[in-house]
Write a protein that holds these residues in place. Structure first.
Motif: not given
Length: 257
Positions: A244-255
């Motif tokens: 999970l650590q290697k696959r996690t890509r948190p979404l940036p704040p929406l703009s």
């Protein structure tokens, strides 16, 4: 499936104190009594306790606690045992407060350290600004009141976990934690999640703050886990969290433009 024995009207709490229990009928009243003594020093707080399929008189003791000690107590019941991570999720989904403080219901945790964790959060926000990513604060049990075999197994597991996950947390299983509700509900759910919150929350950008806490002997009874079943399950969980650590890509704040 869960059921709620009691429901209090939301009172705009800022903090939810969450406790999960399984067959803690001898411990839960003293735990609630001690918690009651520290709530006056905390921000407006709700208390949520999940009875995770207890087969003793834990439910009755919780109802006694609501009547005599904690009128704001909310009691959630799992008809059968679903595990600590599922119990935490039930409580945190039901919480109205934006911040969650967790502790165990066996008397080993001192709830006075919730105030210490809140102070650490305040210091962090003062230094970094309230718009910085919200931290995860973990209580590290320096002097464990466990058997030698359990302390040895825990030390071995912590060493292996830190080597693979690089979570920089010496005691990821410490029950005393403080974190944002929304961040917890963002994490992928699996049984055993509670033992890997530092690694997973840091993957989502949460800074880690460790504070030293007091660890006490259980008031009554014994642990529901043994070293062997914890080790076998923990190895599979560890490999899963590494993936999970290697696959996690948190979404940036929406703009929007």
């Amino acid at each position: 499936m869960t059921s709620t024995l009691t429901a209090s009207k939301p009172h705009n709490p800022l903090l939810a104190v969450v406790i999960t229990v399984f067959n803690e009928s001898d411990n839960i009243l003293p735990v609630c009594e001690e918690l009651c003594t520290v709530l006056t020093d905390l921000p407006p707080a709700e208390v949520i306790i999940v009875d995770d399929g207890s087969t003793d008189t834990t439910q009755q003791k919780l109802l006694e606690a609501k009547v005599h000690l904690l009128p704001q107590l909310r009691i959630i019941v799992h008809p059968t045992r679903m595990g600590k991570s599922a119990a935490l999720r039930s409580a945190i989904r039901a919480a109205h407060a934006p911040w969650i403080a967790t502790m165990d219901g066996d008397g080993q945790d001192n709830p006075a350290f919730i105030q210490t964790m809140l102070a650490a959060r305040h210091t962090y926000e003062t230094t970094h600004g309230v718009k910085s990513p919200a931290p995860l604060i973990v209580g590290v049990r320096r002097k464990r009141r466990d058997s030698f075999s359990r302390r040895f197994a825990t030390r071995l597991a912590n060493t292996l976990r830190q080597h693979l996950l690089h979570d920089h947390c010496p005691d990821t299983g410490g029950p005393l934690k403080l974190f944002q509700r929304d961040l917890f509900l963002t994490l992928p759910h699996f049984e055993g999640l509670h033992r890997f919150l530092p690694a997973l929350m840091q993957s989502y950008g949460a800074p880690l703050i460790c504070i030293e806490t007091q660890h006490r002997a259980r008031l009554h009874g014994h642990s529901k886990y043994n070293n062997m079943n914890r080790a076998l399950v923990g190895i599979f969980d560890l490999l899963g969290v590494l993936w999970l650590q290697k696959r996690t890509r948190p979404l940036p704040p929406l703009s929007e433009r």
